[in-house]
Design a protein around this motif. Structure first.
Motif, PDB file in Angstrom:
ATOM      1  N   LYS A 252       0.843  -1.187   0.000  1.00  0.00           N
ATOM      2  CA  LYS A 252       0.000   0.000   0.000  1.00  0.00           C
ATOM      3  C   LYS A 252       0.879   1.238   0.000  1.00  0.00           C
ATOM      4  O   LYS A 252       1.980   1.237   0.549  1.00  0.00           O
ATOM      5  N   LEU A 253       0.392   2.309  -0.627  1.00  0.00           N
ATOM      6  CA  LEU A 253       1.125   3.561  -0.593  1.00  0.00           C
ATOM      7  C   LEU A 253       1.193   4.070   0.844  1.00  0.00           C
ATOM      8  O   LEU A 253       0.175   4.143   1.539  1.00  0.00           O
ATOM      9  N   LEU A 254       2.408   4.413   1.276  1.00  0.00           N
ATOM     10  CA  LEU A 254       2.625   4.861   2.645  1.00  0.00           C
ATOM     11  C   LEU A 254       1.921   6.192   2.888  1.00  0.00           C
ATOM     12  O   LEU A 254       1.969   7.109   2.058  1.00  0.00           O
ATOM     13  N   ASN A 255       1.270   6.281   4.040  1.00  0.00           N
ATOM     14  CA  ASN A 255       0.607   7.517   4.453  1.00  0.00           C
ATOM     15  C   ASN A 255      -0.359   8.034   3.388  1.00  0.00           C
ATOM     16  O   ASN A 255      -0.430   9.235   3.116  1.00  0.00           O
ATOM     17  N   GLY A 256      -1.102   7.099   2.793  1.00  0.00           N
ATOM     18  CA  GLY A 256      -2.105   7.500   1.810  1.00  0.00           C
ATOM     19  C   GLY A 256      -1.526   8.074   0.535  1.00  0.00           C
ATOM     20  O   GLY A 256      -2.196   8.820  -0.188  1.00  0.00           O
ATOM     21  N   GLY A 257      -0.278   7.718   0.239  1.00  0.00           N
ATOM     22  CA  GLY A 257       0.356   8.232  -0.975  1.00  0.00           C
ATOM     23  C   GLY A 257       1.073   9.548  -0.766  1.00  0.00           C
ATOM     24  O   GLY A 257       1.314  10.304  -1.723  1.00  0.00           O
ATOM     25  N   ARG A 258       1.442   9.845   0.483  1.00  0.00           N
ATOM     26  CA  ARG A 258       2.155  11.093   0.784  1.00  0.00           C
ATOM     27  C   ARG A 258       3.349  11.260  -0.161  1.00  0.00           C
ATOM     28  O   ARG A 258       4.118  10.333  -0.395  1.00  0.00           O
ATOM     29  N   GLU A 259       3.507  12.487  -0.683  1.00  0.00           N
ATOM     30  CA  GLU A 259       4.584  12.779  -1.624  1.00  0.00           C
ATOM     31  C   GLU A 259       5.735  13.471  -0.898  1.00  0.00           C
ATOM     32  O   GLU A 259       5.513  14.388  -0.098  1.00  0.00           O
ATOM     33  N   TYR A 260       6.933  13.043  -1.197  1.00  0.00           N
ATOM     34  CA  TYR A 260       8.139  13.592  -0.577  1.00  0.00           C
ATOM     35  C   TYR A 260       8.978  14.252  -1.670  1.00  0.00           C
ATOM     36  O   TYR A 260       9.389  13.591  -2.631  1.00  0.00           O
ATOM     37  N   THR A 261       9.228  15.543  -1.536  1.00  0.00           N
ATOM     38  CA  THR A 261       9.962  16.301  -2.549  1.00  0.00           C
ATOM     39  C   THR A 261      11.245  16.867  -1.945  1.00  0.00           C
ATOM     40  O   THR A 261      11.245  17.392  -0.826  1.00  0.00           O
ATOM     41  N   PHE A 262      12.337  16.778  -2.696  1.00  0.00           N
ATOM     42  CA  PHE A 262      13.641  17.226  -2.188  1.00  0.00           C
ATOM     43  C   PHE A 262      14.578  17.492  -3.362  1.00  0.00           C
ATOM     44  O   PHE A 262      14.309  17.118  -4.513  1.00  0.00           O
ATOM     45  N   GLY A 263      15.690  18.164  -3.042  1.00  0.00           N
ATOM     46  CA  GLY A 263      16.704  18.442  -4.050  1.00  0.00           C
ATOM     47  C   GLY A 263      17.827  17.436  -3.972  1.00  0.00           C
ATOM     48  O   GLY A 263      17.776  16.464  -3.217  1.00  0.00           O
ATOM     49  N   ARG A 264      18.884  17.659  -4.757  1.00  0.00           N
ATOM     50  CA  ARG A 264      20.035  16.758  -4.747  1.00  0.00           C
ATOM     51  C   ARG A 264      20.824  16.915  -3.456  1.00  0.00           C
ATOM     52  O   ARG A 264      20.731  17.907  -2.745  1.00  0.00           O
ATOM     53  N   ALA A 265      21.622  15.899  -3.159  1.00  0.00           N
ATOM     54  CA  ALA A 265      22.474  15.958  -1.973  1.00  0.00           C
ATOM     55  C   ALA A 265      23.463  17.109  -2.099  1.00  0.00           C
ATOM     56  O   ALA A 265      23.894  17.462  -3.197  1.00  0.00           O
ATOM     57  N   ASP A 266      23.834  17.710  -0.968  1.00  0.00           N
ATOM     58  CA  ASP A 266      24.761  18.829  -0.977  1.00  0.00           C
ATOM     59  C   ASP A 266      26.057  18.490  -1.693  1.00  0.00           C
ATOM     60  O   ASP A 266      26.638  19.320  -2.388  1.00  0.00           O
ATOM     61  N   CYS A 267      26.519  17.251  -1.523  1.00  0.00           N
ATOM     62  CA  CYS A 267      27.792  16.870  -2.136  1.00  0.00           C
ATOM     63  C   CYS A 267      27.658  16.662  -3.635  1.00  0.00           C
ATOM     64  O   CYS A 267      28.651  16.454  -4.332  1.00  0.00           O
ATOM     65  N   ALA A 268      26.405  16.719  -4.152  1.00  0.00           N
ATOM     66  CA  ALA A 268      26.194  16.439  -5.573  1.00  0.00           C
ATOM     67  C   ALA A 268      25.624  17.639  -6.318  1.00  0.00           C
ATOM     68  O   ALA A 268      25.064  17.496  -7.390  1.00  0.00           O
ATOM     69  N   GLN A 269      25.773  18.833  -5.749  1.00  0.00           N
ATOM     70  CA  GLN A 269      25.288  20.010  -6.452  1.00  0.00           C
ATOM     71  C   GLN A 269      26.152  20.248  -7.691  1.00  0.00           C
ATOM     72  O   GLN A 269      27.333  19.903  -7.738  1.00  0.00           O
ATOM     73  N   GLY A 270      25.552  20.857  -8.716  1.00  0.00           N
ATOM     74  CA  GLY A 270      26.284  21.051  -9.963  1.00  0.00           C
ATOM     75  C   GLY A 270      26.608  19.708 -10.568  1.00  0.00           C
ATOM     76  O   GLY A 270      25.752  18.855 -10.719  1.00  0.00           O
ATOM     77  N   SER A 271      27.867  19.503 -10.895  1.00  0.00           N
ATOM     78  CA  SER A 271      28.291  18.215 -11.471  1.00  0.00           C
ATOM     79  C   SER A 271      29.041  17.383 -10.441  1.00  0.00           C
ATOM     80  O   SER A 271      29.688  16.399 -10.784  1.00  0.00           O
ATOM     81  N   GLY A 272      28.977  17.819  -9.158  1.00  0.00           N
ATOM     82  CA  GLY A 272      29.707  17.112  -8.108  1.00  0.00           C
ATOM     83  C   GLY A 272      29.186  15.717  -7.870  1.00  0.00           C
ATOM     84  O   GLY A 272      28.081  15.356  -8.258  1.00  0.00           O
ATOM     85  N   LYS A 273      29.974  14.913  -7.182  1.00  0.00           N
ATOM     86  CA  LYS A 273      29.627  13.520  -6.921  1.00  0.00           C
ATOM     87  C   LYS A 273      29.934  13.190  -5.467  1.00  0.00           C
ATOM     88  O   LYS A 273      30.975  13.584  -4.942  1.00  0.00           O
ATOM     89  N   CYS A 274      29.025  12.482  -4.817  1.00  0.00           N
ATOM     90  CA  CYS A 274      29.275  12.054  -3.446  1.00  0.00           C
ATOM     91  C   CYS A 274      30.370  10.995  -3.458  1.00  0.00           C
ATOM     92  O   CYS A 274      30.222   9.954  -4.118  1.00  0.00           O
ATOM     93  N   GLY A 275      31.468  11.257  -2.749  1.00  0.00           N
ATOM     94  CA  GLY A 275      32.593  10.331  -2.754  1.00  0.00           C
ATOM     95  C   GLY A 275      32.312   9.058  -1.979  1.00  0.00           C
ATOM     96  O   GLY A 275      31.295   8.925  -1.295  1.00  0.00           O
ATOM     97  N   GLN A 276      33.246   8.129  -2.059  1.00  0.00           N
ATOM     98  CA  GLN A 276      33.088   6.832  -1.402  1.00  0.00           C
ATOM     99  C   GLN A 276      33.050   6.957   0.115  1.00  0.00           C
ATOM    100  O   GLN A 276      32.546   6.067   0.805  1.00  0.00           O
ATOM    101  N   SER A 277      33.568   8.048   0.654  1.00  0.00           N
ATOM    102  CA  SER A 277      33.516   8.249   2.106  1.00  0.00           C
ATOM    103  C   SER A 277      32.189   8.848   2.549  1.00  0.00           C
ATOM    104  O   SER A 277      31.885   8.908   3.737  1.00  0.00           O
ATOM    105  N   GLN A 278      31.398   9.274   1.576  1.00  0.00           N
ATOM    106  CA  GLN A 278      30.114   9.903   1.878  1.00  0.00           C
ATOM    107  C   GLN A 278      28.992   8.877   1.665  1.00  0.00           C
ATOM    108  O   GLN A 278      28.244   8.945   0.697  1.00  0.00           O
ATOM    109  N   ILE A 279      28.901   7.945   2.603  1.00  0.00           N
ATOM    110  CA  ILE A 279      27.975   6.830   2.418  1.00  0.00           C
ATOM    111  C   ILE A 279      26.541   7.173   2.805  1.00  0.00           C
ATOM    112  O   ILE A 279      25.621   6.446   2.451  1.00  0.00           O
ATOM    113  N   TYR A 280      26.348   8.284   3.516  1.00  0.00           N
ATOM    114  CA  TYR A 280      25.004   8.662   3.952  1.00  0.00           C
ATOM    115  C   TYR A 280      24.906  10.176   3.929  1.00  0.00           C
ATOM    116  O   TYR A 280      25.526  10.867   4.741  1.00  0.00           O
TER     117      TYR A 280
END
Length: 331
Positions: A290-318
Motif C-alpha cells: 500500500k502507498l505509505l501515508n495515503g500516498g504522501r509525496e516527498y519532494t527534495f533536491g540533490r544531496a549537498d555533495c552532488a550540487q552542480g556536477s559534483g559527486k558524493c565520494g566513497q567516504s560519503q555513504i550517507y
C-alpha cells in the motif's frame, strides 16, 4: 555466531469450525508452508536464533549504514531456503523468478526495514558451530529454562547468505545482533540480561512474527548514498513504519515504479522530476503493498555533495536530504 537448530515449521491444526476458512486459503497455507511473498504480520514462524557482532561499515544487505539503523536491536534474515545444500554461490542475487523456490525469508530484500518480535524457546545444551552438513545441536539436547518466553523487538537490516548450516537449513532462522541478545525482556517485564554471558544461549529455538514499528513517530528518513550525482541518484530510505516493497518517482508527468536490480532492500535508484535534475518527488510502497501515508509525496533536491556536477565520494555513504511533503491521492 553460535550453533543453532533446524526446526521445520509445524503443521497447522485448524479446529472444525475453522476448516472451511483453512481450505479457502489453499493447500499451501493448509500445509503450513508460507512463501516469502505471503509473509504477513499475523503469521508466526518457528526456527532458531544465532547472533552476530555487527553489520559492515557501509551497511548491511538492506543498505543502511550502522549509525543510521533505527535500533541496536537488529536481525538478519536468510537469503536461501536450501536445506543441506551448501554451494558457495547457489544463484545470482537478487534470486531470479525461475528460482523463487529457493528464496529465504529475506525475500530479495522485500522484508528489509520491517520489525519483528522474537520469543525464546528451548536452548541447546551444548555450544556448537554451524559446519555445513554437521547437523544442529549435535551432541546436545534441547532444554527449556527460565528464559523461555522472553521477548525482543528488532528491525530487519541484513541478510544471512553464508554457506553454513544456519543460513541454509533453517528457513526461519534469525541472526540477531550481539547487543540485541542482551536486551530480551522476561514475561514479567524484567530484563533477561546477557544470555550469552550467562551460558544460556548456545542458540535457541525461537518463535517470531512481523510487527508494525513499535512506538513509531515522525516520518521516513531519506539520504543519498555514495556515488550520487546529477545523473545517478541512489536513495536510502529508513525509519519505516511497515517496511518497504517499492518506490515510485514522479518524472514530471507521471508516476513510475523504480525497477530494482539489487536486493539492497532500502536502496532505490530514482530519477528526477525536472529536466535540470535538481528536484525529486517520490512516494513509498510499504510491506502491505500500500502507498505509505495515503500516498504522501516527498519532494527534495540533490544531496549537498552532488550540487552542480559534483559527486558524493566513497567516504560519503550517507548524505541526508531535507524534504517537504504534501498529501497524496492514495491511488
Amino acid at each position: 555466531m553460535i550453533a543453532l537448530q533446524y526446526l521445520r515449521k509445524k503443521k497447522l491444526k485448524a479446529p472444525v469450525l475453522g476448516l472451511l476458512a483453512t481450505l479457502m486459503l489453499g493447500s499451501v497455507a493448509a500445509m503450513g508452508v508460507i512463501t516469502p511473498e505471503s509473509a504477513a504480520a499475523s503469521q508466526t514462524y518457528s526456527g532458531v536464533g544465532t547472533w552476530f557482532d555487527k553489520v559492515g561499515g557501509r551497511g548491511g544487505a538492506c543498505g543502511i549504514p550502522p549509525a543510521q539503523i533505527e535500533s541496536k536491536n537488529f536481525v538478519a534474515l536468510n537469503v536461501w531456503d536450501m536445506p543441506n545444500d551448501f554451494a558457495a554461490s547457489p544463484s545470482a542475487r537478487p534470486i531470479p523468478a525461475d528460482k523463487s523456490n529457493i528464496k529465504g525469508m529475506y525475500d530479495n530484500g522485500r522484508n528489509c526495514g520491517r520489525w519483528v518480535e522474537i520469543k525464546l524457546s528451548d536452548f541447546c545444551s551444548v555450544a556448537n558451530g554451524g559446519a555445513p552438513g554437521a547437523g544442529i545441536c549435535r551432541g546436545g539436547t534441547w532444554k527449556p529454562d527460565k528464559y523461555n518466553g522472553a521477548s525482543l523487538k528488532a528491525v530487519v537490516t541484513d541478510s544471512c547468505g553464508d554457506g553454513n548450516e544456519w543460513c541454509r537449513s533453517d528457513r526461519n532462522h534469525l541472526d540477531i545482533s550481539r547487543y540485541g541478545v542482551g536486551q530480551f525482556t522476561m514475561p514479567d517485564g524484567k530484563p533477561a540480561g546477557d544470555l550469552i554471558g550467562a551460558g544460556a544461549w548456545n542458540n535457541r529455538k525461537i518463535d517470531w512474527s512481523f510487527i508494525p514499528a513499535p512506538n513509531y513517530s515522525g516520518d521516513i528518513k531519506l539520504a543519498f548514498a555514495e556515488g550520487a550525482e546529477k545523473y545517478y541518484a541512489p536513495l536510502l530510505i529508513s525509519n519505516l513504519p511497515n517496511g518497504i516493497h517499492g518506490v515510485e518517482y514522479f518524472d514530471g508527468s507521471t508516476w513510475k515504479r523504480v525497477a530494482k536490480t539489487t536486493d539492497n532492500g532500502q536502496r532505490f535508484d530514482i530519477e528526477a522530476s525536472n529536466a535540470a535534475r535538481t528536484s525529486y518527488t517520490i512516494r513509498v510502497i510499504d510491506a502491505d503493498d500500500k502507498l505509505l501515508n495515503g500516498g504522501r509525496e516527498y519532494t527534495f533536491g540533490r544531496a549537498d555533495c552532488a550540487q552542480g556536477s559534483g559527486k558524493c565520494g566513497q567516504s560519503q555513504i550517507y548524505n541526508p536530504v531535507t524534504y517537504t511533503t504534501r498529501p497524496g491521492s492514495g491511488g
